[in-house]
Write a protein that holds these residues in place. Sequence first.
Motif, PDB file in Angstrom:
ATOM      1  N   ALA A 147      -8.231  -3.530  -7.882  1.00 15.38           N
ATOM      2  CA  ALA A 147      -9.503  -2.851  -7.631  1.00 15.38           C
ATOM      3  C   ALA A 147      -9.275  -1.430  -7.105  1.00 15.38           C
ATOM      4  N   GLY A 148      -8.084  -1.204  -6.533  1.00 12.76           N
ATOM      5  CA  GLY A 148      -7.770   0.149  -6.066  1.00 12.76           C
ATOM      6  C   GLY A 148      -7.505   0.250  -4.573  1.00 12.76           C
ATOM      7  N   LYS A 149      -7.115  -0.862  -3.937  1.00 13.09           N
ATOM      8  CA  LYS A 149      -6.855  -0.847  -2.489  1.00 13.09           C
ATOM      9  C   LYS A 149      -5.755   0.132  -2.110  1.00 13.09           C
ATOM     10  N   THR A 150      -4.641   0.052  -2.851  1.00 13.01           N
ATOM     11  CA  THR A 150      -3.497   0.899  -2.512  1.00 13.01           C
ATOM     12  C   THR A 150      -3.826   2.368  -2.769  1.00 13.01           C
ATOM     13  N   THR A 151      -4.596   2.621  -3.834  1.00 16.31           N
ATOM     14  CA  THR A 151      -4.984   4.007  -4.128  1.00 16.31           C
ATOM     15  C   THR A 151      -5.927   4.531  -3.047  1.00 16.31           C
ATOM     16  N   VAL A 152      -6.875   3.721  -2.592  1.00 21.30           N
ATOM     17  CA  VAL A 152      -7.764   4.136  -1.500  1.00 21.30           C
ATOM     18  C   VAL A 152      -6.933   4.440  -0.247  1.00 21.30           C
ATOM     19  N   ILE A 156       2.011  -3.805  -8.394  1.00 25.57           N
ATOM     20  CA  ILE A 156       1.046  -4.559  -7.594  1.00 25.57           C
ATOM     21  C   ILE A 156       1.525  -4.603  -6.153  1.00 25.57           C
ATOM     22  N   THR A 157       0.595  -4.839  -5.242  1.00 25.85           N
ATOM     23  CA  THR A 157       0.977  -5.017  -3.846  1.00 25.85           C
ATOM     24  C   THR A 157       1.351  -6.478  -3.634  1.00 25.85           C
ATOM     25  N   ILE A 158       2.455  -6.701  -2.920  1.00 23.20           N
ATOM     26  CA  ILE A 158       2.908  -8.062  -2.649  1.00 23.20           C
ATOM     27  C   ILE A 158       2.858  -8.340  -1.150  1.00 23.20           C
ATOM     28  N   PRO A 215      -2.408  -7.384  -0.390  1.00 28.79           N
ATOM     29  CA  PRO A 215      -2.279  -7.688  -1.817  1.00 28.79           C
ATOM     30  C   PRO A 215      -3.539  -8.358  -2.360  1.00 28.79           C
ATOM     31  N   GLY A 216      -3.832  -8.149  -3.647  1.00 33.10           N
ATOM     32  CA  GLY A 216      -5.027  -8.739  -4.250  1.00 33.10           C
ATOM     33  C   GLY A 216      -4.717  -9.996  -5.046  1.00 33.10           C
ATOM     34  N   HIS A 217      -3.437 -10.170  -5.407  1.00 37.68           N
ATOM     35  CA  HIS A 217      -3.108 -11.333  -6.231  1.00 37.68           C
ATOM     36  C   HIS A 217      -3.219 -12.604  -5.411  1.00 37.68           C
ATOM     37  N   LEU A 264     -15.770   4.593 -10.260  1.00 35.12           N
ATOM     38  CA  LEU A 264     -17.019   5.012 -10.906  1.00 35.12           C
ATOM     39  C   LEU A 264     -16.761   5.950 -12.072  1.00 35.12           C
ATOM     40  N   ASP A 265     -15.547   6.467 -12.194  1.00 30.92           N
ATOM     41  CA  ASP A 265     -15.203   7.346 -13.320  1.00 30.92           C
ATOM     42  C   ASP A 265     -14.945   6.572 -14.605  1.00 30.92           C
ATOM     43  N   ARG A 266     -14.791   5.241 -14.506  1.00 31.05           N
ATOM     44  CA  ARG A 266     -14.415   4.472 -15.706  1.00 31.05           C
ATOM     45  C   ARG A 266     -15.587   4.281 -16.653  1.00 31.05           C
TER      46      ARG A 266
HETATM   47  N1  LIG Z   1      -9.967   5.010 -13.367  1.00 30.29           N
HETATM   48  C1  LIG Z   1      -9.633   4.724 -12.137  1.00 30.29           C
HETATM   49  N2  LIG Z   1      -8.487   4.049 -11.892  1.00 30.29           N
HETATM   50  C2  LIG Z   1      -8.193   3.761 -10.614  1.00 30.29           C
HETATM   51  C3  LIG Z   1      -9.032   4.129  -9.540  1.00 30.29           C
HETATM   52  N3  LIG Z   1      -8.464   3.687  -8.378  1.00 30.29           N
HETATM   53  C4  LIG Z   1      -7.327   3.063  -8.745  1.00 30.29           C
HETATM   54  N4  LIG Z   1      -7.141   3.111 -10.085  1.00 30.29           N
HETATM   55  C5  LIG Z   1      -6.008   2.578 -10.859  1.00 30.29           C
HETATM   56  O1  LIG Z   1      -6.100   1.160 -10.879  1.00 30.29           O
HETATM   57  C6  LIG Z   1      -4.800   0.581 -10.820  1.00 30.29           C
HETATM   58  C7  LIG Z   1      -4.711  -0.370  -9.650  1.00 30.29           C
HETATM   59  O2  LIG Z   1      -4.843   0.373  -8.449  1.00 30.29           O
HETATM   60  P1  LIG Z   1      -4.200  -0.115  -7.077  1.00 30.29           P
HETATM   61  O3  LIG Z   1      -4.556   0.911  -6.071  1.00 30.29           O
HETATM   62  O4  LIG Z   1      -2.778  -0.501  -7.264  1.00 30.29           O
HETATM   63  O5  LIG Z   1      -5.030  -1.440  -6.858  1.00 30.29           O
HETATM   64  P2  LIG Z   1      -4.791  -2.543  -5.741  1.00 30.29           P
HETATM   65  O6  LIG Z   1      -6.132  -3.049  -5.406  1.00 30.29           O
HETATM   66  O7  LIG Z   1      -3.966  -1.993  -4.640  1.00 30.29           O
HETATM   67  O8  LIG Z   1      -3.961  -3.646  -6.533  1.00 30.29           O
HETATM   68  P3  LIG Z   1      -3.114  -4.891  -5.898  1.00 30.29           P
HETATM   69  O9  LIG Z   1      -2.550  -4.414  -4.618  1.00 30.29           O
HETATM   70  O10 LIG Z   1      -2.071  -5.227  -6.879  1.00 30.29           O
HETATM   71  O11 LIG Z   1      -4.094  -5.993  -5.722  1.00 30.29           O
HETATM   72  C8  LIG Z   1      -3.819   1.754 -10.719  1.00 30.29           C
HETATM   73  O12 LIG Z   1      -3.328   2.035 -12.008  1.00 30.29           O
HETATM   74  C9  LIG Z   1      -4.678   2.888 -10.201  1.00 30.29           C
HETATM   75  O13 LIG Z   1      -4.197   4.156 -10.609  1.00 30.29           O
HETATM   76  C10 LIG Z   1     -10.220   4.855  -9.821  1.00 30.29           C
HETATM   77  O14 LIG Z   1     -11.004   5.242  -8.957  1.00 30.29           O
HETATM   78  N5  LIG Z   1     -10.472   5.111 -11.137  1.00 30.29           N
END
Ligand SMILES: Nc1nc2c(ncn2[C@@H]2O[C@H](COP(=O)(O)OP(=O)(O)OP(=O)(O)O)[C@@H](O)[C@H]2O)c(=O)[nH]1
Length: 668
Positions: free
Chosen positions: A21-26, A61-63, A83-85, A137-139
């Motif tokens: 969902a994007g946790k690590t990116t946030v 993925i986050t572990i 982690p989300g898994h 929201l960009d998707r």
């Molecule tokens: N288009 C788009 N992609 C995003 C966005 N945020 C994250 N991603 C992409 O989605 C994928 C998963 O993002 P992560 O941040 O790894 O997600 P996560 O929730 O940490 O995943 P786990 O830790 O494995 O559960 C990556 O390829 C990111 O680049 C966003 O706002 N828009």
Amino acid sequence: MRTDTTTRSVRNLGILAHVDAGKTTVTERFLFLTGATHKRGEVHDGTTVTDFDPQERDRGITIFAAAVSCDWAGHRINLIDTPGHVDFSDEVERSLRVLDGAVAVFDAVAGVEPQSETVWRQADRHGVPRIAFVNKLDRAGAELDAAVASIRDRLGTVPLPVQLPIGREDGFTGVVDLVRMRAYVWADGADAFADLPVPDDLRDEARHRRRRLEETVAELHPRALEEFCERNALSEDVLTSALRDLTLSGEAVVVLCGSAYRDRGIEPLLDAVVAYLPAPSDMPPVRGEVPADPEAPFTALAFKVNATATGRMTYLRVYAGTLGKGDTVLDTTAGRTERIARILRVQADRATEVESARAGDIVAVVGPKSARAGATLCAPDAPVVLEPPTTADPVVSVAVEARRGTDTGRLAAALARMTDEDPSLVVRSDPETGQTVLSGLGELHLEVAVEKLRRDRGLEVTVGRPQVAYRETVAKGVTGLLHRHVKQDGGAGQFAHVVIDVEPTENEEFVFASTVTGGRVPQEYVRAVEAGCRDALVEGPLGGHPVTGVRVTLTDGATHPKDSSEMAFRTAGRFALREALRASVMTLLEPVAEVTVTVPAESVGPVLGDLAARRGRVTDSTIRSGTAVVSATVPLAELFGYASRLRGRTQGRGTFTTRPAGYEALRG
Ligand SMILES: Nc1nc2c(ncn2[C@@H]2O[C@H](COP(=O)(O)OP(=O)(O)OP(=O)(O)O)[C@@H](O)[C@H]2O)c(=O)[nH]1
Ligand SMILES: [Mg+2]
């Protein structure tokens, strides 16, 4: 109680969500925007701060839950990226136990996904207040309103959207803040967002949504209602403090939105963390245990243990008091004292040494040699035991063996250390085959563990086929089973007679009752019979699997004036239930999972066929704009290797998620 400014300005929060969902990116954007890092890492480049383990970087993925800190608006934010898994949900559980608040991240295209629901319920159980961030929201296909509706419908909560997106999909450029009634726009390449008046074309929509927000808040919050009735509107101040109250009480959930990847919506999310989520001092004293007072006796919970090259790090959430370097603390769980050699403020894989840690802090310490995840560490003269996080029962096992005989001892030591770090991993030796068996929460969980042995310890291991953990239950019980325990072995004789009924129960629990009258079996012996029955549940008659779902009623019994003892009744209880289970009709249970498969519509036929061949039961199937989503419950034993099979059948375009769905009678 005096107000402590330090504790008030701390936010301990977790980032929770379904996988990807994007946790690590946030988290990465939080660190960048607060100046804690100087460049943005990306998950797909393997350059984020929190996914620092080599396996996380390879797999994307986050572990492991990773702790980082940053400062925003005069507040210290300690945050845990989880982690989300589903296989790593124990890691989430341990983190939730020590957090005060959480940001739940949702994918704006998918809305609430299975694992988002699971972690949401986990957070409910821990009473962790949260705010929601609808990400991506960009998707193409992103839809804030649909995501908000799924939060309402699937999570059964009251969502309070406080933003309106500006632009759609690729053209998503910012948000209207419905609390301040301002527009924030992120231009490509600009350093900061622009804080602008609400654009003309969105003014009506923004007013309308602000009105709806005020109405919903007024319905839930007495003081807001008062103002709303008087002025027919809510001021920004009253609205903000009502949103905070509703967040803390869990009556409603503030919803923000953005795109972490495109750096949009993150600053308002940080503001919301500070504004709405609790400080340690806002929380009920450790859920009823100790108040968050730095002057009180030291009390902390170890929630994570990590054996690094530099030594064993124990991660602590300090609930009360202050810990100084060199202090001696008591591990009440292990019953031994430990000296704190170093206190570290952790930034994912880096750490800086500090002199002390106080109530509300999350730190790692070096020194304790035996504290396991879940242990309470406290001042030796003020012992307490905090409730440890719960650990899920392992459902999948593999036999592991060192490839070189000379490595056997090293393998045992490495496995022992691994189970210290992750209590959801269990190691035992199979009494029949003598093999070492490693059990965990899923195929990926075990795969990661074995890979860790290879990478971190240089151990070459052979791994057997994965097996699931079966259970046994009573389908039809027996009544009036009599067991006479009489043993004359030289010393005092042992005498116990018990009569029991055995029946199935609705859920998977064990229920014990006694209907014995006239004091024919004294209370302490009744308790001993119950303990004996529990002993018998460890191995069922079908295959030695644990027995669940049984009600045992002790209906009669007899004692001997001289020769009865608790021990005799415990033994009698064990044998009585063992015999009763042998005489009952028993059913073998296997773990099942709820599976959601998403594939291109043209592959749906083969996918359904394959699920049927795996003894799956389809519960739902929908096709929307060329994509089929199939939900099914499938025995876990049939899911080994499903990921690669699905990829093969769909030319790599199919994805699936699973969620444990308990135990079911073995399907034919
Ligand atoms: N288009 C788009 N992609 C995003 C966005 N945020 C994250 N991603 C992409 O989605 C994928 C998963 O993002 P992560 O941040 O790894 O997600 P996560 O929730 O940490 O995943 P786990 O830790 O494995 O559960 C990556 O390829 C990111 O680049 C966003 O706002 N828009
Ligand atoms: Mg992640």
